[in-house]
Design an enzyme around this catalytic site. Structure first.
Site, PDB file in Angstrom:
ATOM      1  N   ASP A  93       0.851  -1.180   0.000  1.00 25.66           N
ATOM      2  CA  ASP A  93       0.000   0.000   0.000  1.00 25.66           C
ATOM      3  C   ASP A  93       0.900   1.248   0.000  1.00 25.66           C
ATOM      4  OD1 ASP A  93      -1.791   1.973   0.330  1.00 25.66           O
ATOM      5  OD2 ASP A  93      -2.810   1.093   2.077  1.00 25.66           O
ATOM      6  N   HIS A 238      -4.775  16.733 -23.645  1.00 23.21           N
ATOM      7  CA  HIS A 238      -4.474  16.383 -25.043  1.00 23.21           C
ATOM      8  C   HIS A 238      -4.844  17.502 -26.020  1.00 23.21           C
ATOM      9  CE1 HIS A 238      -3.764  12.582 -23.259  1.00 23.21           C
ATOM     10  NE2 HIS A 238      -4.956  12.050 -23.410  1.00 23.21           N
TER      11      HIS A 238
HETATM   12  C1  BG6 Z   1      -6.544   8.902 -22.437  1.00 21.82           C
HETATM   13  C2  BG6 Z   1      -7.931   9.098 -21.906  1.00 21.82           C
HETATM   14  O1  BG6 Z   1      -5.678   9.887 -21.938  1.00 21.82           O
HETATM   15  O2  BG6 Z   1      -6.573   8.987 -23.850  1.00 21.82           O
HETATM   16  C3  BG6 Z   1      -8.882   8.075 -22.504  1.00 21.82           C
HETATM   17  O3  BG6 Z   1      -7.908   8.953 -20.497  1.00 21.82           O
HETATM   18  C4  BG6 Z   1      -8.819   8.102 -24.006  1.00 21.82           C
HETATM   19  O4  BG6 Z   1     -10.221   8.320 -22.075  1.00 21.82           O
HETATM   20  C5  BG6 Z   1      -7.371   7.986 -24.480  1.00 21.82           C
HETATM   21  O5  BG6 Z   1      -9.578   7.017 -24.503  1.00 21.82           O
HETATM   22  C6  BG6 Z   1      -7.283   8.183 -25.966  1.00 21.82           C
HETATM   23  O6  BG6 Z   1      -5.979   7.914 -26.378  1.00 21.82           O
HETATM   24  P1  BG6 Z   1      -5.676   7.444 -27.847  1.00 21.82           P
HETATM   25  O7  BG6 Z   1      -4.205   7.487 -27.958  1.00 21.82           O
HETATM   26  O8  BG6 Z   1      -6.264   6.071 -27.981  1.00 21.82           O
HETATM   27  O9  BG6 Z   1      -6.378   8.428 -28.735  1.00 21.82           O
END
Ligand code: BG6
Length: 494
Positions: A93, A238
Site C-alpha cells: 500500500d 491532449h
Molecule cells: C486517455 C484518456 O488519456 O486517452 C482516454 O484517459 C482516451 O479516455 C485515451 O480514450 C485516448 O488515447 P488514444 O491514444 O487512444 O487516442
C-alpha cells in the site's frame, strides 16, 4: 557500441501496475522497447499495487496484453523470456508510509524511476511517502499521468507537494498525445518548411479545427471517467497540447525548456472564459442509447447511472496575440462518436478575389490536415483545373503519408515517452507552469458548470455529438469538417 549500450541502467517502480493503463499501455510499450533492443542490459521493473498477486500471475497478465496486440505478439517467441526476467511484482500500500521501505532493498541501480499510474488524488501522498522513506534522491525521476488534479485548486496542491520533494528537472508529466508521431511531424513541418511558416498567421488562416473523436464508450473505466469527464480527461491536456503545438512561436532551439516556454506563452494568451461567454463558447454533451443498439452513458455507468458528467465537449477558443488575433480555434472531443479519429485541420482563407466561377469560394480554400489517427499522415487540399473543356476548378488533395510510416510499425506514443524518461529528455513532458496555465484557463468553466443546474445536452451514441456543437460553428458561418482518412477512407472504430 549499440544504441542500447548508451542507455543508462535503471529501476522502474510502477505504481498501479495492475491497472488498466499499466497493463494496456505501459507494459506492452516497455516490451516493445525491449524487443527493439532499446533497453540496456541491466534494468528491472517492480510492479506495485495493493492487489495480492504472485509474480507468475502478474507476468501472465502482462503476457495476455501483449498477445492481444497483433504487432507485438510476433516478438513474443524471441523476446518474452528475456523480458519477463526483468519484471517482478510487489503487493503493498503506497499510501502507507511504512510500506515504502519494502522495495528499497530491491532497488539495484542508481537511476530510479517512479511511475505513478494511479488516481491523481494519491499523487501527493505517494510523493510524500517516497520522500519520507528517503527514496526521492537526486537520481530519482517521478512520472505523473494526466489529469494532474481535478481543478485548479487540487492541481496546485499536487504540484506544491511534488515540487517540494522533486526538483522540476526530475518530474515528468505525461501527455501521451505529445508522443504521437504526427505531433512531432507537425513541429518538423512547421519549423523546417518556410512555405508554411510564412502563412502561419491571421493573414492567411481563417480558423483551425482540432478533433479527437472516439467511437468507444466508457465501459470498463466508468467509475474513473465519471469523476473527470471529457473536459479533464481530454481537453485540459491532449487538446490543449495539440493547440499549443499548432499555435506556438518557433522555439529558439529544440531544447525542453525552449519548447515549453513557447507553449506556456500560448496558454497565457488564451482569451479568458467568463460566466457570460461560457454558455456561448462551450458545449457539453452526454451520449444516450442509439436506435442501432448502442448503450447510453447511464447504462455504461451501471448503478449510479444518473450523472451529469460530460462525455463530449466542444469549445471555441481565441488566442489574444499578434499571430492569432481573430482566428478561432474550434476544439471538440467525445466518447461514442461516429468514428475514432484525431485531426488538426488548418483552414486557410479563400483567395481575396477569384477570376474563376466558384460555387463555394470558402469550400475551395486550402486546407492542411494533420491526421494523428487511426491512420497517420498529412494532406493539403489545393485547387486545380477539372480536365476537359471549360474552366471548372476542383479541389484535389496532396497527401503525405510517409512510406516509412506505412511500411514499419509506428511506435506507440508511450514507447517514445518511456524511452525519453529513461534517457532523461523532458521535451515532450508538461512543465509545472504549463500545467498550471492550462488549469487557470479552464477552471472558470469547471466552476461555472459546478454552479449551474443545466445538464449536458443529450446526443445519440454513434453520432457527431449534440446539435449545440454544430451551432457553435454555424453561428460563425462555418461547419465541422468531415473526417476522412489519408487514403480517402473514413476513420476507424475504437
Ligand atoms: C486517455 C484518456 O488519456 O486517452 C482516454 O484517459 C482516451 O479516455 C485515451 O480514450 C485516448 O488515447 P488514444 O491514444 O487512444 O487516442
Amino acid at each position: 557500441m549499440t544504441e542500447a549500450d548508451a542507455v543508462p541502467s535503471f529501476d522502474l517502480v510502477l505504481f498501479g501496475a495492475n491497472g488498466d493503463l499499466a497493463l494496456r499501455k505501459l507494459l506492452p510499450s516497455l516490451f516493445a522497447l525491449y524487443a527493439d533492443g532499446r533497453l540496456p542490459t541491466s534494468w528491472q521493473l517492480i510492479g506495485v499495487s495493493r492487489t495480492e498477486l504472485s509474480d507468475r500471475r502478474f507476468l501472465e497478465l502482462v503476457r495476455q496484453q501483449i498477445e492481444g496486440s497483433a504487432l507485438l505478439a510476433a516478438a513474443l517467441d524471441d523476446s518474452w523470456e528475456g523480458f519477463s526476467a526483468h519484471l517482478s511484482y510487489l503487493a503493498m500500500d503506497a499510501t502507507e508510509p511504512g510500506d515504502m521501505s519494502q522495495f528499497r532493498d530491491l532497488l539495484r541501480h542508481e537511476q530510479v524511476i517512479y511511475y505513478l499510474a494511479t488516481r491523481a488524488d494519491l499523487y501527493s501522498l505517494i510523493t510524500e511517502n517516497l520522500y519520507k522513506a528517503g527514496l526521492s534522491g537526486d537520481s530519482a525521476r517521478i512520472v505523473l499521468e494526466k489529469p494532474v488534479g481535478l481543478d485548479l485548486e487540487s492541481a496546485r496542491e499536487i504540484t506544491a507537494v511534488v515540487s517540494d520533494r522533486f526538483p522540476e528537472d526530475q518530474v515528468y508529466r505525461i501527455d501521451h498525445y505529445l508522443g504521437k508521431e504526427t505531433v512531432q511531424n507537425l513541429l518538423v513541418l512547421r519549423f523546417s518548411n518556410s512555405i508554411f511558416e510564412n502563412q502561419w498567421n491571421h493573414r492567411y488562416i481563417d480558423h483551425i479545427q482540432i478533433t479527437i473523436s472516439e467511437s468507444a464508450g466508457v465501459a470498463g473505466r466508468a467509475a474513473f471517467y465519471d469523476q473527470v469527464g471529457a473536459l479533464r480527461d481530454m481537453l485540459q491536456n491532449h487538446l490543449l497540447q495539440l493547440l499549443c503545438m499548432t499555435a506556438m512561436e518557433p522555439p529558439y532551439r529544440l531544447h525542453p525548456d525552449a519548447v515549453r516556454d513557447e507553449k506556456v506563452k500560448v496558454l497565457r494568451s488564451l482569451r479568458p472564459m467568463t460566466d457570460e461567454t461560457i454558455p456561448e463558447k462551450v458545449v457539453r454533451g452526454q451520449y444516450q442509447a442509439s436506435e442501432t443498439g448502442l448503450t447510453s452513458y447511464a447504462d455504461d455507468l451501471g448503478s449510479n447511472g444518473d450523472s451529469s458528467t460530460e462525455t463530449f465537449v466542444a469549445l471555441k477558443v481565441e488566442i489574444d496575440n499578434w499571430r492569432w488575433a481573430g482566428v478561432p480555434f474550434y476544439l471538440r472531443t467525445g466518447k461514442r462518436l461516429a468514428e475514432r479519429a484525431c485531426e488538426i485541420a488548418v483552414h486557410f482563407k479563400p483567395v481575396p478575389h477569384s477570376i474563376f466561377t466558384l460555387q463555394h469560394r470558402s469550400a475551395m480554400a486550402n486546407r492542411l490536415v494533420f491526421r494523428l489517427q487511426p491512420d497517420e499522415g498529412i494532406r493539403l487540399s489545393l485547387c486545380e483545373k477539372q480536365p476537359g473543356a471549360g474552366m471548372t476548378v476542383k479541389s484535389s488533395e496532396l497527401s503525405l503519408n510517409p512510406e516509412s510510416l506505412a511500411r514499419t510499425r509506428t511506435p506507440d506514443a508511450y514507447e517514445r515517452l518511456l524511452n525519453d524518461v529513461i534517457q532523461g529528455n523532458q521535451t515532450l513532458f508538461v512543465r509545472d507552469d504549463e500545467l498550471m496555465a492550462a488549469w487557470e484557463w479552464l477552471d472558470p468553466v469547471i466552476q461555472h458548470w459546478r454552479r449551474s443546474d443545466m445538464r449536458p445536452e443529450a446526443y445519440a451514441a454513434g453520432t457527431w455529438g449534440p446539435s449545440a456543437a454544430t451551432l457553435l460553428l454555424a453561428r460563425d458561418g462555418r461547419l465541422w469538417d468531415e473526417l476522412v482518412g489519408i487514403s480517402g477512407a473514413q476513420g476507424g472504430k475504437s
